[in-house]
Scaffold this motif. Structure first.
Motif, PDB file in Angstrom:
ATOM      1  N   PRO A  56      12.029  51.815  95.631  1.00 19.20           N
ATOM      2  CA  PRO A  56      12.512  50.902  96.575  1.00 19.20           C
ATOM      3  C   PRO A  56      12.349  51.166  97.956  1.00 19.20           C
ATOM      4  CG  PRO A  56      14.346  51.367  95.553  1.00 19.20           C
ATOM      5  CD  PRO A  56      13.133  52.379  94.906  1.00 19.20           C
ATOM      6  N   ALA A  57      12.132  52.310  98.418  1.00 18.36           N
ATOM      7  CA  ALA A  57      12.256  52.702  99.943  1.00 18.36           C
ATOM      8  C   ALA A  57      10.986  53.947  99.861  1.00 18.36           C
ATOM      9  CB  ALA A  57      13.488  53.409 100.353  1.00 18.36           C
ATOM     10  N   CYS A  58       9.785  53.747  99.586  1.00 14.85           N
ATOM     11  CA  CYS A  58       8.767  54.838  99.146  1.00 14.85           C
ATOM     12  C   CYS A  58       8.443  55.400 100.276  1.00 14.85           C
ATOM     13  CB  CYS A  58       7.641  53.986  98.601  1.00 14.85           C
ATOM     14  SG  CYS A  58       6.619  53.263  99.384  1.00 14.85           S
ATOM     15  N   THR A  95       5.231  51.315  91.183  1.00 12.63           N
ATOM     16  CA  THR A  95       5.167  50.309  92.358  1.00 12.63           C
ATOM     17  C   THR A  95       6.242  51.027  93.578  1.00 12.63           C
ATOM     18  OG1 THR A  95       5.285  48.552  90.794  1.00 12.63           O
ATOM     19  CG2 THR A  95       6.070  47.912  93.093  1.00 12.63           C
ATOM     20  N   GLY A  96       5.659  50.993  94.669  1.00 10.32           N
ATOM     21  CA  GLY A  96       6.275  51.541  95.920  1.00 10.32           C
ATOM     22  C   GLY A  96       6.556  50.187  96.873  1.00 10.32           C
ATOM     23  N   VAL A  97       7.749  50.241  97.475  1.00  9.17           N
ATOM     24  CA  VAL A  97       8.269  49.259  98.440  1.00  9.17           C
ATOM     25  C   VAL A  97       8.627  49.846  99.560  1.00  9.17           C
ATOM     26  CG1 VAL A  97       9.732  47.095  98.948  1.00  9.17           C
ATOM     27  CG2 VAL A  97       9.425  48.023  96.531  1.00  9.17           C
ATOM     28  N   GLU A  98       8.132  49.197 100.718  1.00  8.71           N
ATOM     29  CA  GLU A  98       8.266  49.776 102.124  1.00  8.71           C
ATOM     30  C   GLU A  98       8.288  48.700 103.216  1.00  8.71           C
ATOM     31  OE1 GLU A  98       9.319  51.628 104.935  1.00  8.71           O
ATOM     32  OE2 GLU A  98       9.215  52.795 103.202  1.00  8.71           O
ATOM     33  N   VAL A  99       9.163  48.715 104.155  1.00  2.71           N
ATOM     34  CA  VAL A  99       9.259  47.801 105.299  1.00  2.71           C
ATOM     35  C   VAL A  99       8.254  48.169 106.218  1.00  2.71           C
ATOM     36  CG1 VAL A  99      11.205  48.661 106.168  1.00  2.71           C
ATOM     37  CG2 VAL A  99      10.480  45.924 106.250  1.00  2.71           C
ATOM     38  N   ASP A 100       7.937  49.461 106.598  1.00  2.00           N
ATOM     39  CA  ASP A 100       7.291  50.125 107.920  1.00  2.00           C
ATOM     40  C   ASP A 100       6.036  49.676 107.693  1.00  2.00           C
ATOM     41  OD1 ASP A 100       8.144  51.895 110.279  1.00  2.00           O
ATOM     42  OD2 ASP A 100       6.076  52.700 109.308  1.00  2.00           O
ATOM     43  N   ASP A 101       5.369  49.152 108.705  1.00  2.00           N
ATOM     44  CA  ASP A 101       4.084  49.162 108.679  1.00  2.00           C
ATOM     45  C   ASP A 101       3.150  50.183 108.646  1.00  2.00           C
ATOM     46  OD1 ASP A 101       4.776  46.596 109.316  1.00  2.00           O
ATOM     47  OD2 ASP A 101       3.804  46.351 111.202  1.00  2.00           O
ATOM     48  N   LEU A 102       3.225  51.301 109.465  1.00  2.00           N
ATOM     49  CA  LEU A 102       2.580  52.468 109.224  1.00  2.00           C
ATOM     50  C   LEU A 102       2.865  53.065 108.196  1.00  2.00           C
ATOM     51  CD1 LEU A 102       0.502  54.349 110.555  1.00  2.00           C
ATOM     52  CD2 LEU A 102       2.339  55.406 111.657  1.00  2.00           C
ATOM     53  N   ALA A 135      15.212  43.313  99.513  1.00  2.00           N
ATOM     54  CA  ALA A 135      14.934  41.601  99.335  1.00  2.00           C
ATOM     55  C   ALA A 135      14.675  41.518  97.716  1.00  2.00           C
ATOM     56  CB  ALA A 135      13.848  41.362 100.210  1.00  2.00           C
ATOM     57  N   ASN A 136      14.346  40.298  97.560  1.00  2.00           N
ATOM     58  CA  ASN A 136      14.065  39.989  96.147  1.00  2.00           C
ATOM     59  C   ASN A 136      12.735  40.491  95.774  1.00  2.00           C
ATOM     60  OD1 ASN A 136      16.303  38.586  95.076  1.00  2.00           O
ATOM     61  ND2 ASN A 136      15.596  36.809  96.268  1.00  2.00           N
ATOM     62  N   GLU A 171      22.666  49.926  94.064  1.00  2.00           N
ATOM     63  CA  GLU A 171      22.736  48.846  93.128  1.00  2.00           C
ATOM     64  C   GLU A 171      21.536  48.018  92.929  1.00  2.00           C
ATOM     65  OE1 GLU A 171      25.227  44.542  93.671  1.00  2.00           O
ATOM     66  OE2 GLU A 171      25.928  46.507  94.812  1.00  2.00           O
ATOM     67  N   GLN A 172      20.535  47.966  93.899  1.00  2.00           N
ATOM     68  CA  GLN A 172      19.218  47.311  93.795  1.00  2.00           C
ATOM     69  C   GLN A 172      18.242  47.977  92.495  1.00  2.00           C
ATOM     70  OE1 GLN A 172      17.895  44.342  94.666  1.00  2.00           O
ATOM     71  NE2 GLN A 172      16.123  44.748  95.854  1.00  2.00           N
TER      72      GLN A 172
END
Length: 337
Positions: A126-128, A152-159, A184-185, A229-230
């Protein structure tokens, strides 16, 4: 003419071409690594309108030296990682640093052990970040050629997510990337394994944090608590979670609340203390936290595995510890699928 090369040669091409793009397009080295990796994957210079003919020709010439089919995915990962490490030496945030390979290999080893009887495996980070840890695990699981692995990898940073995506493409991995906040969901079906090198610090969105039981009642909550928890939310019953967490986390007064959440939804299987030599300061030290989500026929272990890994580089010191961990996992883990 491409030939069978070494990871060092592949890195040299990535580095040389990234420097050409960095100078010509006036961008950071990491952004140029993304651009050149995309070119190499597409086997085409995609920036011809912004480059001189000489620059474009030079890039095309270097790309022709590389045939990605001649490289194993793990060789490509290491070459790509070298380029990222070079780019991250200059002013990258601590939470954006890549998980060291030595730690990545231990986590991959542990995942492989608990998934030893499962052929089809779904993974989530969730924070790849750049997905170096995720691809290390996938490559390790797929090494025997028998396992069907989807990550599946989740990452908020564009770069970072752009680098994760192109790195995965170069390695030929079937990884799904979600460009969003890991808290997020998530449009992710429950997975067999969650593994993450958790970003440490406060989470700025108090409204979203309030949806989590591990949130602080006042002020900002710890992002790493919420991500644990997520992770439990998105794990199948009986599934496993591996988190790289601050060693000091267990000593804080706040940990009691997270501990209640873990006990409500899962079991703590183990805490592995990593060698102090891996970390520059005492505050920076991290442990591997191993959890299992509750499920039918899933019992809590008779005792939590507490192991002190003295070295990740000395086989004589590492081998007996791995034997102890193997034996414990064999006796105390039950795959939930």
């Amino acid at each position: 003419m491409a030939n069978s090369g070494t990871p060092e040669e592949l890195f040299q091409v990535l580095d040389d071409t990234a420097i050409i793009l960095q100078n010509a397009l006036e961008m950071s080295y990491l952004e140029a690594v993304y651009e050149t990796s995309e070119n190499l994957f597409q086997q085409e210079v995609l920036q011809t309108e912004e480059l001189s003919e000489k620059e474009a020709a030079k890039l095309a010439e270097r790309y022709r030296e590389i045939d990605l089919k001649e490289y194993a995915p793990e060789e490509i990962r290491k070459s790509f990682q070298l380029a990222l490490l070079k780019g991250m030496k200059h002013g990258i945030q601590t939470n954006h640093q890549m998980t060291p390979d030595s730690i990545g290999f231990i986590i991959a080893y542990l995942v492989e052990k608990v998934m030893r009887k499962t052929q089809k495996i779904a993974l989530l980070d969730p924070a790849c970040g750049t997905a170096n840890l995720l691809s290390t695990i996938v490559n390790q699981l797929k090494m025997d050629g028998k396992k069907d692995v989807h990550a599946t990898g989740v990452e908020v940073d564009d770069l970072l997510i752009s680098l994760a995506l192109v790195g995965s493409d170069l390695q030929g991995l079937e990884t799904t990337f979600l460009h969003q906040d890991g808290l997020a969901n998530l449009l992710v079906d429950p997975v067999d394994v969650v593994a993450s090198d958790l970003p440490i610090g406060y989470y700025p969105d108090d409204a979203r944090a309030a949806d989590f039981e591990a949130a602080h009642e006042e002020g900002h909550s710890f992002a790493h608590f919420l991500l644990i928890e997520q992770g439990l939310r998105y794990t199948k019953p009986g599934g496993y979670l591996f988190f790289l967490v601050p060693e000091r986390m267990f000593e804080t007064a706040d940990f009691a609340k997270l501990d209640r959440v873990i006990k409500k939804y899962g079991h703590t299987l183990g805490i592995l203390k990593l060698p102090d030599t891996l970390f520059k300061t005492e505050q920076a030290r991290k442990n591997i936290l191993i959890l299992q989500k509750k499920g039918a026929d899933i019992k809590a272990p008779k005792e939590v595995l507490l192991a002190n890994i003295p070295s990740l580089t000395n086989p004589h010191e590492l081998a007996p510890i791995l034997k102890q961990i193997d034996s414990w996992l064999e006796d105390n883990t039950h795959e939930g699928n």
